[in-house]
Enzyme design. Sequence first.
Site, PDB file in Angstrom:
ATOM      1  N   ASP A 278     -11.693  17.993 -98.018  1.00  0.00           N
ATOM      2  CA  ASP A 278     -12.830  18.476 -97.404  1.00  0.00           C
ATOM      3  C   ASP A 278     -13.187  19.729 -97.612  1.00  0.00           C
ATOM      4  OD1 ASP A 278     -14.954  18.201 -95.819  1.00  0.00           O
ATOM      5  OD2 ASP A 278     -14.125  18.120 -93.805  1.00  0.00           O
TER       6      ASP A 278
ATOM      7  N   GLU B  77     -13.821  22.081 -89.169  1.00  0.00           N
ATOM      8  CA  GLU B  77     -14.566  21.621 -87.831  1.00  0.00           C
ATOM      9  C   GLU B  77     -13.630  20.842 -86.969  1.00  0.00           C
ATOM     10  OE1 GLU B  77     -17.931  20.571 -91.131  1.00  0.00           O
ATOM     11  OE2 GLU B  77     -15.755  20.751 -91.281  1.00  0.00           O
TER      12      GLU B  77
ATOM     13  N   GLN C 146     -15.238  34.782 -94.394  1.00  0.00           N
ATOM     14  CA  GLN C 146     -16.655  34.313 -94.791  1.00  0.00           C
ATOM     15  C   GLN C 146     -17.640  34.643 -93.384  1.00  0.00           C
ATOM     16  OE1 GLN C 146     -16.506  30.050 -95.060  1.00  0.00           O
ATOM     17  NE2 GLN C 146     -14.781  30.219 -93.468  1.00  0.00           N
TER      18      GLN C 146
END
EC number: 2.5.1.79
Length: 331
Positions: free
Chosen positions: A172, A101, A46
């Site tokens: 997540d 993250e 990405q």
Amino acid sequence: MSSDERESYGAETFAEGNWYHELLEDGLALSYRVEEVLYEGASKFQEVEVVRTVPFGSLLITDGLMQSSEHDEYVYHESLVHPALAAHACPKRVFIGGGGEGATLREVLRHPCVEECVMVDIDGDVVNMCRQHTPFYSAGAYDDKRAKLVIGDAKAGLESEADESFDVIIMDLSDPLDGGPCYQLYTTEFYGMAKRKLAKGGILITQSGCASVRDAHHVFSPIHHTLKQVFPKVYGYTMCVPSFTSEWGFNLAVTDESTDLSGENADATLKERNLDMRFYDSISHRRMFALPKPLRTLIDAEKRVMNIENPLFMCSTETHAGIFEEGAGDA
């Protein structure tokens, strides 16, 4: 990033003080004034950017989609993690799918009863970039001896674990986008496998996309109904995340129908574990799980089931392509 790559990505180089535009759908965009570009690059999977904005501080952006912001990420991550961990009597082993993250890992490891947290994220470049450029997300969690970070496919990572080996599984992930890598992790096939990995009294929680009365039909209610095909009891809940400009949805599935999800004991559990939350407590819990009438009606009427043969996509990734525009508006 080359000029050709930027053109295909739908972006233009911009000067400091200009704007980042995130196209949400046809006719609707969200714009942030950018103070500084902290990072931009491409991983194997990405495009990745970190920009410092006026309203929300630093933003993590992948493939033109804002993933979380410095100023309100705690709302999302506390909402994702703590209803499940507080409802479990003693969560010792936790699995996180995604969460690059590091903030989900951070929140899980705040619970002293957790002995090991296995986090599997496919994009090591994002993990390393966040550790360097946005360390407030992980806040040292990767250095905790209880953290086991695996760079790889979350589905394969969970499959490789022993059955009944996790107390809580937290997904997540990015939304199930057409052309994106995560849609298979929102299917009956995946949820069936995940259920086998949960120990007695285990809980699975997944983020479930936009859940406003306008948008909840896209993926929130189908994810809820899909989980109901696998688990005996499923709870949908939402919370407003300001930088997402929407109520955000979560679905929590239990293996034991007697699991208490009322939130009445949340404050006592947090006190017992010596946890002081910025957002989550018993009152916030009740607000999160008190769905408005349109969402309750939508869930009751939902018939769609997400599986490998018939996946459901929130939208095309092209629809969400972010763009930079030089000189768009006043500083």
